[in-house]
Design a protein around this motif. Structure first.
Motif, mmCIF file in Angstrom:
data_model
loop_
_atom_site.group_PDB
_atom_site.id
_atom_site.type_symbol
_atom_site.label_atom_id
_atom_site.label_comp_id
_atom_site.label_asym_id
_atom_site.label_seq_id
_atom_site.Cartn_x
_atom_site.Cartn_y
_atom_site.Cartn_z
ATOM 1 N N ALA A 132 0.838 -1.209 0.000
ATOM 2 C CA ALA A 132 0.000 0.000 0.000
ATOM 3 C C ALA A 132 0.868 1.253 0.000
ATOM 4 C CB ALA A 132 -0.933 -0.006 1.206
ATOM 5 N N ARG A 133 1.988 1.196 0.738
ATOM 6 C CA ARG A 133 2.869 2.360 0.800
ATOM 7 C C ARG A 133 3.428 2.706 -0.582
ATOM 8 N NH1 ARG A 133 5.811 0.894 4.836
ATOM 9 N NH2 ARG A 133 4.873 2.238 6.398
ATOM 10 N N ASP A 134 3.767 1.649 -1.341
ATOM 11 C CA ASP A 134 4.289 1.873 -2.697
ATOM 12 C C ASP A 134 3.239 2.534 -3.582
ATOM 13 O OD1 ASP A 134 6.604 0.666 -1.888
ATOM 14 O OD2 ASP A 134 6.084 -1.297 -2.715
ATOM 15 N N LEU A 135 2.004 2.143 -3.390
ATOM 16 C CA LEU A 135 0.943 2.722 -4.212
ATOM 17 C C LEU A 135 0.731 4.197 -3.855
ATOM 18 C CD1 LEU A 135 -1.101 2.221 -6.448
ATOM 19 C CD2 LEU A 135 -2.730 1.426 -4.722
ATOM 20 N N VAL A 136 0.868 4.536 -2.576
ATOM 21 C CA VAL A 136 0.779 5.950 -2.179
ATOM 22 C C VAL A 136 1.955 6.716 -2.782
ATOM 23 C CG1 VAL A 136 0.802 7.583 -0.252
ATOM 24 C CG2 VAL A 136 -0.468 5.441 -0.034
ATOM 25 N N HIS A 145 8.105 7.052 3.454
ATOM 26 C CA HIS A 145 8.957 6.047 4.096
ATOM 27 C C HIS A 145 8.724 6.110 5.608
ATOM 28 C CE1 HIS A 145 12.589 4.100 5.619
ATOM 29 N NE2 HIS A 145 12.690 3.527 4.427
ATOM 30 N N PRO A 146 8.769 4.929 6.292
ATOM 31 C CA PRO A 146 8.498 4.921 7.745
ATOM 32 C C PRO A 146 9.361 5.897 8.553
ATOM 33 C CG PRO A 146 8.582 2.676 6.912
ATOM 34 C CD PRO A 146 8.961 3.579 5.762
ATOM 35 N N ARG A 147 10.549 6.249 8.062
ATOM 36 C CA ARG A 147 11.382 7.178 8.838
ATOM 37 C C ARG A 147 10.811 8.597 8.769
ATOM 38 N NH1 ARG A 147 15.257 6.406 4.393
ATOM 39 N NH2 ARG A 147 14.461 7.876 2.892
ATOM 40 N N ALA A 148 9.948 8.867 7.774
ATOM 41 C CA ALA A 148 9.407 10.217 7.604
ATOM 42 C C ALA A 148 7.896 10.292 7.824
ATOM 43 C CB ALA A 148 9.747 10.737 6.215
ATOM 44 N N PHE A 149 7.228 9.170 7.769
ATOM 45 C CA PHE A 149 5.769 9.138 7.828
ATOM 46 C C PHE A 149 5.377 7.931 8.667
ATOM 47 C CE2 PHE A 149 1.485 9.543 5.865
ATOM 48 C CZ PHE A 149 1.431 10.910 5.684
ATOM 49 N N PRO A 173 0.817 -1.447 6.276
ATOM 50 C CA PRO A 173 0.236 -0.154 6.603
ATOM 51 C C PRO A 173 -1.136 0.008 5.932
ATOM 52 C CG PRO A 173 1.766 0.082 4.767
ATOM 53 C CD PRO A 173 1.636 -1.388 5.053
ATOM 54 N N ARG A 174 -1.963 0.782 6.602
ATOM 55 C CA ARG A 174 -3.257 1.112 6.028
ATOM 56 C C ARG A 174 -3.348 2.622 5.897
ATOM 57 N NH1 ARG A 174 -8.554 1.854 8.336
ATOM 58 N NH2 ARG A 174 -7.688 1.430 10.386
ATOM 59 N N PHE A 175 -3.696 3.075 4.712
ATOM 60 C CA PHE A 175 -3.826 4.503 4.437
ATOM 61 C C PHE A 175 -5.270 4.833 4.089
ATOM 62 C CE2 PHE A 175 0.531 3.422 3.445
ATOM 63 C CZ PHE A 175 1.264 4.493 3.940
ATOM 64 N N GLU A 176 -5.635 6.073 4.300
ATOM 65 C CA GLU A 176 -6.890 6.574 3.762
ATOM 66 C C GLU A 176 -6.578 7.788 2.909
ATOM 67 O OE1 GLU A 176 -9.898 4.922 7.190
ATOM 68 O OE2 GLU A 176 -9.626 7.083 7.037
ATOM 69 N N MET A 177 -7.302 7.904 1.818
ATOM 70 C CA MET A 177 -7.098 9.026 0.923
ATOM 71 C C MET A 177 -8.436 9.687 0.677
ATOM 72 S SD MET A 177 -4.978 8.980 -2.616
ATOM 73 C CE MET A 177 -3.590 8.036 -2.033
ATOM 74 N N MET A 178 -8.471 11.003 0.933
ATOM 75 C CA MET A 178 -9.714 11.745 0.753
ATOM 76 C C MET A 178 -9.566 12.623 -0.481
ATOM 77 S SD MET A 178 -11.660 13.918 3.663
ATOM 78 C CE MET A 178 -10.976 15.534 3.457
ATOM 79 N N VAL A 179 -10.562 12.601 -1.339
ATOM 80 C CA VAL A 179 -10.466 13.327 -2.600
ATOM 81 C C VAL A 179 -11.811 13.974 -2.924
ATOM 82 C CG1 VAL A 179 -11.122 11.340 -4.027
ATOM 83 C CG2 VAL A 179 -9.642 13.119 -5.000
ATOM 84 N N ARG A 180 -11.787 15.035 -3.718
ATOM 85 C CA ARG A 180 -13.044 15.655 -4.145
ATOM 86 C C ARG A 180 -13.825 14.664 -4.985
ATOM 87 N NH1 ARG A 180 -9.501 19.498 -3.485
ATOM 88 N NH2 ARG A 180 -10.119 21.204 -2.135
ATOM 89 N N ARG A 181 -15.149 14.658 -4.812
ATOM 90 C CA ARG A 181 -15.960 13.575 -5.359
ATOM 91 C C ARG A 181 -15.848 13.438 -6.872
ATOM 92 N NH1 ARG A 181 -21.446 13.081 -3.919
ATOM 93 N NH2 ARG A 181 -21.655 11.945 -5.846
ATOM 94 N N SER A 182 -15.700 14.567 -7.573
ATOM 95 C CA SER A 182 -15.660 14.460 -9.032
ATOM 96 C C SER A 182 -14.351 13.836 -9.532
ATOM 97 C CB SER A 182 -15.876 15.837 -9.671
ATOM 98 O OG SER A 182 -14.898 16.730 -9.223
#
Ligand SMILES: [Zn+2]
Lengths: 201, 85
Positions: A132-136, A145-149, A173-182
């Protein structure tokens, strides 16, 4: 009269995401639609603002830039994410049924802070799994990277050339990404082809 | 690509920022007492130096805050970042 029907921002573009799930052994992406999303404005230095928030959510909003805290509103898991020196996103569970906005509005005097419901303007994605981190990292210039995030960190940035908020929820890791709906379908397609290019199994 | 140090978010990619032109231009307190030349000078005339320049930047795709930077217009090196007072 027809029953009102809810359609998720991604669900409006079924051709872009027929099964609405990127599911590979090392990464999984899913939309989390219809979440309660509020913008909170105020100064933590003003007691009536900070105490009002704390009264509803058990704690004042975080002062540290690009961090978020996990808390509760009754039984509901809620996130308060820093968005600027006097601004936060409050992300709850179910849009509409959540009493979050009303509770915050009642607890914060109008002279001390603002609460705006922006639920219908955004959607969320969850990205989890070993890669998942690679995809982010593939779509933005911030160092994840875990040393920075890490868990509890968030950032507003450009991902696939559109504005997003990224939150790291845990170490899996699990991430959430919030984006404008369009931009939901655009982001989805981008992540899908990135997962393919990365040869994500 | 420049790496710009947002006073709140730390180093971020240039693409997240928007440029706001020369800093420290103060609106005249009584515009109607200005001559046309003085008003035009306030509106349009900029230093445009070769070298150190004080300028405004906004972290448009991040925390959306404005801040000032001192940048060398020849090398694009940012030598100082400071908040708007
Ligand atoms: Zn910033």
């Amino acid at each position: 009269m027809a029953e009102p029907r809810r359609e998720s921002p991604l669900g409006r573009a079924p051709a872009a995401a027929p099964n609405r799930l990127i599911e590979r052994p090392s990464v999984r992406v899913e939309e989390l639609p219809f979440r309660a999303i509020l913008v909170l404005h105020g100064r933590t230095g003003r007691p009536r603002f900070a105490q009002g928030v704390a009264q509803v959510l058990g704690r004042p909003p975080p002062d540290a830039p690009n961090t978020f805290v996990e808390t509760r509103f009754g039984e509901e898991g809620v996130v308060i994410a820093w968005a600027g020196p006097e601004e936060w996103f409050v992300i709850g569970q179910e849009e509409g049924t959540s009493g979050l906005r009303v509770a915050l509005r009642q607890a914060i005097p109008e002279t001390d802070g603002a609460v705006v419901d922006v639920s219908s303007g955004f959607t969320l994605f969850t990205l989890e799994g070993r890669r998942a981190r690679d995809l982010v990292a593939a779509g933005c210039s911030i160092d994840v990277h875990p040393r920075a995030f890490g868990p509890g960190r968030c950032a507003q940035t450009l991902y696939a050339r559109t504005g997003v908020s990224v939150l790291q929820r845990d170490e899996t890791p699990r991430f959430e990404m919030m984006v404008r709906r369009s931009y939901a379908a655009w982001l989805w397609r981008w992540m899908e082809s990135s997962a393919e290019l990365m040869a994500v199994e | 690509m420049l790496l710009i140090e947002c006073p709140w978010c730390g180093p971020r990619d240039e693409s997240e920022f928007s440029y706001g032109g020369e800093a420290h231009i103060v609106r005249p307190p009584e515009p109607d007492r200005l001559t046309d030349e003085e008003w035009a000078d306030y509106l349009f005339m900029r230093k445009n130096p070769r070298g150190r320049h004080l300028e405004q930047w906004c972290h448009a795709h991040g925390c959306r805050q404005w801040f000032n930077a001192e940048r060398d217009t020849v090398t694009s090196e940012i030598v100082r970042i400071y908040r708007v007072e």
